[in-house]
Design a protein around this motif. Structure first.
Motif, PDB file in Angstrom:
ATOM      1  N   VAL A 172       0.840  -1.190   0.000  1.00  0.00           N
ATOM      2  CA  VAL A 172       0.000   0.000   0.000  1.00  0.00           C
ATOM      3  C   VAL A 172       0.879   1.245   0.000  1.00  0.00           C
ATOM      4  N   VAL A 173       0.489   2.237  -0.807  1.00  0.00           N
ATOM      5  CA  VAL A 173       1.159   3.534  -0.810  1.00  0.00           C
ATOM      6  C   VAL A 173       0.100   4.623  -0.776  1.00  0.00           C
ATOM      7  N   CYS A 174       0.456   5.763  -0.197  1.00  0.00           N
ATOM      8  CA  CYS A 174      -0.450   6.915  -0.148  1.00  0.00           C
ATOM      9  C   CYS A 174      -0.101   7.853  -1.302  1.00  0.00           C
ATOM     10  N   SER A 175      -0.900   7.811  -2.327  1.00  0.00           N
ATOM     11  CA  SER A 175      -0.633   8.606  -3.528  1.00  0.00           C
ATOM     12  C   SER A 175      -1.267   9.997  -3.421  1.00  0.00           C
ATOM     13  N   PRO A 176      -0.625  10.981  -4.094  1.00  0.00           N
ATOM     14  CA  PRO A 176       0.601  10.897  -4.887  1.00  0.00           C
ATOM     15  C   PRO A 176       1.832  10.728  -3.985  1.00  0.00           C
ATOM     16  N   VAL A 177       2.791   9.932  -4.488  1.00  0.00           N
ATOM     17  CA  VAL A 177       3.945   9.591  -3.674  1.00  0.00           C
ATOM     18  C   VAL A 177       5.164   9.388  -4.576  1.00  0.00           C
ATOM     19  N   TYR A 178       6.318   9.403  -3.971  1.00  0.00           N
ATOM     20  CA  TYR A 178       7.618   9.241  -4.631  1.00  0.00           C
ATOM     21  C   TYR A 178       7.566   8.157  -5.706  1.00  0.00           C
ATOM     22  N   PRO A 179       7.816   8.498  -6.973  1.00  0.00           N
ATOM     23  CA  PRO A 179       7.624   7.549  -8.069  1.00  0.00           C
ATOM     24  C   PRO A 179       8.365   6.217  -7.941  1.00  0.00           C
ATOM     25  N   PRO A 180       9.623   6.161  -7.432  1.00  0.00           N
ATOM     26  CA  PRO A 180      10.276   4.853  -7.316  1.00  0.00           C
ATOM     27  C   PRO A 180       9.536   3.859  -6.431  1.00  0.00           C
ATOM     28  N   PHE A 181       8.631   4.321  -5.559  1.00  0.00           N
ATOM     29  CA  PHE A 181       7.818   3.362  -4.803  1.00  0.00           C
ATOM     30  C   PHE A 181       7.094   2.425  -5.772  1.00  0.00           C
ATOM     31  N   TYR A 182       6.573   2.983  -6.848  1.00  0.00           N
ATOM     32  CA  TYR A 182       5.862   2.172  -7.836  1.00  0.00           C
ATOM     33  C   TYR A 182       6.836   1.290  -8.614  1.00  0.00           C
ATOM     34  N   ALA A 183       7.885   1.899  -9.138  1.00  0.00           N
ATOM     35  CA  ALA A 183       8.789   1.176 -10.030  1.00  0.00           C
ATOM     36  C   ALA A 183       9.498   0.032  -9.322  1.00  0.00           C
ATOM     37  N   PHE A 184      10.058   0.292  -8.143  1.00  0.00           N
ATOM     38  CA  PHE A 184      10.827  -0.736  -7.439  1.00  0.00           C
ATOM     39  C   PHE A 184       9.922  -1.857  -6.940  1.00  0.00           C
ATOM     40  N   VAL A 185       8.753  -1.491  -6.424  1.00  0.00           N
ATOM     41  CA  VAL A 185       7.850  -2.512  -5.875  1.00  0.00           C
ATOM     42  C   VAL A 185       7.320  -3.413  -6.978  1.00  0.00           C
ATOM     43  N   ARG A 186       6.887  -2.828  -8.082  1.00  0.00           N
ATOM     44  CA  ARG A 186       6.354  -3.637  -9.183  1.00  0.00           C
ATOM     45  C   ARG A 186       7.439  -4.491  -9.819  1.00  0.00           C
ATOM     46  N   HIS A 187       8.646  -3.940  -9.909  1.00  0.00           N
ATOM     47  CA  HIS A 187       9.743  -4.731 -10.462  1.00  0.00           C
ATOM     48  C   HIS A 187      10.017  -5.964  -9.617  1.00  0.00           C
TER      49      HIS A 187
END
Length: 408
Positions: free
Chosen positions: A122-137
């Motif tokens: 879970v992330v609170c958006s909008p949030v630091y973009p690498p949260f998405y990239a690193f987690v999904r990777h």
């Protein structure tokens, strides 16, 4: 006397000590991504010289060839002392820390300890973009809990996200930005206690990114997440990277709560091979001996925050901004400008669309595009105000001219 004090402040403010010509000699991403006619206010690098305590520590290491592998617990001890001095928190036990390459890679390794592929983060958006990239990777699914209109955590949205994250009995973690990037919100103790209570209720492990913790501005108080009741099974990750401008000197710390110590003990030994020895030396010196320089920086950032508010009102009257409580990042809501937003979605840091594209093309000011920060980011931009007042004034003047040009 007042004139003398003002002159002294200018001498000690790190934000006014470098000229644009000096800054353009740098070879980092901030100063090499765009042509020289662009004012770069996007990526989280500050326009400051190195803190003398850090420079001295690095110089001493280089003079004796101390460039081997990192060793010892000096970094953790320096952070523990800093936490007591700045936040009145005595909760960092050296045996519950681990040195990791940087905060984001440390987050990935900690998430691997408490979640499995296919689990939710879970992330609170909008949030630091690498949260998405690193987690999904790393084969985890992102579940968004949008912030409220005030840029703060919305407890109802967070509870709903926790409920969705745990559907089917899968594991879940909450990756929290504290202070929050990009809104600059500094979560209160009461807000963090609510997070801890919800996390316990739904069986969600909390991982707090506290890289901006030293950068809390006057009017707000930083609360370490691990200091609140109910956070005993959580983790925090931090470094001196943002507050002392050390992104290129890789070293960070993972800190476990008392009930997470056994999880941290499972961290693979090879993770400790990633941090740079010079990075550890620099970060240790920053936390141990760089607090005077940090105080001077915070004074300058506070003045820039006030200046930015004035300039936004003057130059961008249709733009709404959230006055940051911490960090050196400002979140500008440009939706009133009516610019169409396009892009590939959250996590792609270099992607530009909407107002960020217009400000780059028409104003020659580089900002971070809001849509890469996830839900709630479209139509917004993030501006880095860790620069000189002169650069801020020029950038906002250019942006104002560009906006007026789109309306004629």
């Amino acid at each position: 006397m007042a004139t003398d004090l003002a002159a002294e402040a200018l001498r000690t403010d790190p934000l006014v000590q470098l000229t644009l010509d000096q800054l353009r000699r740098r070879t980092s991403v901030k100063w090499r991504t765009h042509p020289e006619d662009v004012l770069p206010l996007w990526v989280a690098e500050m326009d400051v010289p190195l803190a003398p305590a850090v420079a001295d520590a690095l110089r001493a290491a280089i003079e004796i060839g101390d460039t081997g592998y990192a060793h010892g617990d000096g970094y953790a001890l320096a952070l523990a002392d800093f936490a007591v001095e700045r936040w009145g928190w005595e909760g960092i036990a050296v045996e519950r820390t681990a040195v990791v390459p940087d905060v984001m890679l440390g987050i990935v390794e900690v998430l691997r300890l408490v979640t499995r592929p296919g689990d939710a983060v879970v992330v609170c958006s909008p949030v630091y973009p690498p949260f998405y990239a690193f987690v999904r990777h790393d084969a985890r699914e992102i579940v968004e809990a949008p912030l409220g209109a005030d840029g703060r955590i919305d407890p109802a949205a967070l509870e709903d996200a926790f409920r969705r994250a745990r559907q089917g009995g899968r594991g879940a973690a909450f990756l929290m930005s504290n202070p929050h990037n990009p809104t600059g919100v500094v979560h209160t103790r009461a807000e963090l206690e609510t997070v801890a209570e919800l996390a316990r209720r739904y069986g969600v492990r909390v991982v707090a990114d506290e890289i901006h913790a030293p950068l809390v501005l006057p009017g707000a108080v930083f609360t370490p997440y691990l200091s609140v009741p109910g956070a005993e099974d959580a983790f925090a990750l931090t470094s001196a990277s943002k507050a002392w401008n050390l992104a290129g000197l890789k070293a960070a710390l993972a800190v476990a709560g008392p009930q997470a110590a056994a999880d941290l003990a499972r961290l693979p030994e090879e993770v400790s091979h990633g941090p740079s020895h010079l990075g550890v030396i620099a970060h240790t010196a920053a936390f141990r001996d760089g607090t005077g320089w940090l105080d001077e920086l915070l004074t300058g950032l506070d003045a820039n925050r006030d200046l930015l508010g004035t300039l936004v009102a003057q130059e961008l009257p249709g733009v709404r901004w959230l006055r940051p409580e911490g960090t050196y990042l400002a979140w500008l809501d440009c939706t009133a400008l009516g610019l169409h937003e396009e892009g590939d979605g959250p996590g792609i840091v270099s992607e530009l669309a909407g107002p960020a594209r217009m400000f780059l093309d028409d104003a020659r000011v580089a900002l971070s595009s809001g849509h890469v920060f996830g839900a709630g980011g479209a139509g917004c931009v993030r501006l880095n105000f860790a620069t000189s007042p002169a650069v801020l004034r020029e950038a906002l003047a250019r942006m104002g001219r560009a906006v007026r040009g789109t309306r004629t």
